[in-house]
Design an enzyme around this catalytic site. Sequence first.
Site, short mmCIF file in Angstrom:
data_model
loop_
_atom_site.label_atom_id
_atom_site.label_comp_id
_atom_site.label_asym_id
_atom_site.label_seq_id
_atom_site.Cartn_x
_atom_site.Cartn_y
_atom_site.Cartn_z
CD GLU A 158 -44.73 -7.58 55.37
OE1 GLU A 158 -45.23 -6.82 54.23
OE2 GLU A 158 -43.28 -8.03 54.88
CG HIS A 185 -41.33 -5.28 54.48
ND1 HIS A 185 -41.29 -6.68 54.52
CD2 HIS A 185 -40.04 -4.92 54.62
CE1 HIS A 185 -40.24 -6.84 55.00
NE2 HIS A 185 -39.71 -5.70 54.70
CB CYS A 213 -38.58 -7.19 51.50
SG CYS A 213 -37.22 -6.49 51.99
N1 GLN Z 1 -32.20 -8.20 52.99
C1 GLN Z 1 -32.78 -9.50 53.51
C2 GLN Z 1 -32.29 -10.67 52.17
O1 GLN Z 1 -32.38 -10.43 51.67
C3 GLN Z 1 -34.21 -8.74 52.48
C4 GLN Z 1 -35.23 -8.02 53.95
C5 GLN Z 1 -35.96 -7.61 54.59
O2 GLN Z 1 -36.86 -8.78 53.70
N2 GLN Z 1 -36.92 -6.85 55.04
O3 GLN Z 1 -33.31 -11.31 52.12
#
Ligand code: GLN
Length: 187
Positions: free
Chosen positions: A170, A168, A78
């Site tokens: 995890e 994710h 992410c």
């Molecule tokens: N929206 C977050 C970002 O732009 C990422 C979201 C996440 O890691 N769950 O950094």
Amino acid sequence: MIGVFALQGAFLEHEKMLATLGAPFKEIRRREHFTDGLDGIILPGGESTVQGKLLREEGLFEPVKEAIEGGLPVFGTCAGLILLAKTLSNDEAVWLGTLDVTVRRNAYGRQLGSFRADIPFAGVGNFPAVFIRAPYVEEAAPEVQKLASFGGKLVAVRQGHMLATAFHPELTSDVRVHEYFLRELVS
Ligand code: GLN
């Protein structure tokens, strides 16, 4: 030994995965934690802008970028994907910029802030993917392997020693993507 970046975000959950798999790990919060002898690193989910700034403030940014460019295996989830991307389509920033993809941040909009979907993941099988204000990959260079898509958008990629997911793994109890990282990229 896997280094888990513990500056911000969901790093404990990665540590649990590694512990379940019996893989030794250490947390990286400051420059002195980022030592030789790491076999791979994990960049967790969280807030990429905050994480990128903290990497800079802690003097970790350049050493980490150089290590990844030198072939250190890395798994980003992410925000970790956002930190690795060479281009962000809706943000001026470029952070580590080692992964040859264009990524859209917060790509699913407000209606789909967070959700779960079972998606086929190459080399792993069907995987319960948890998305939280997730990015997706809009474009990828030809050498980038497409490991998983959702709704026609690329959400997991691999480029050699770099693995990244928009979701994710995890945050599930399913260790197979971490196992894939250790098996295919680290060892
Ligand atoms: N929206 C977050 C970002 O732009 C990422 C979201 C996440 O890691 N769950 O950094």
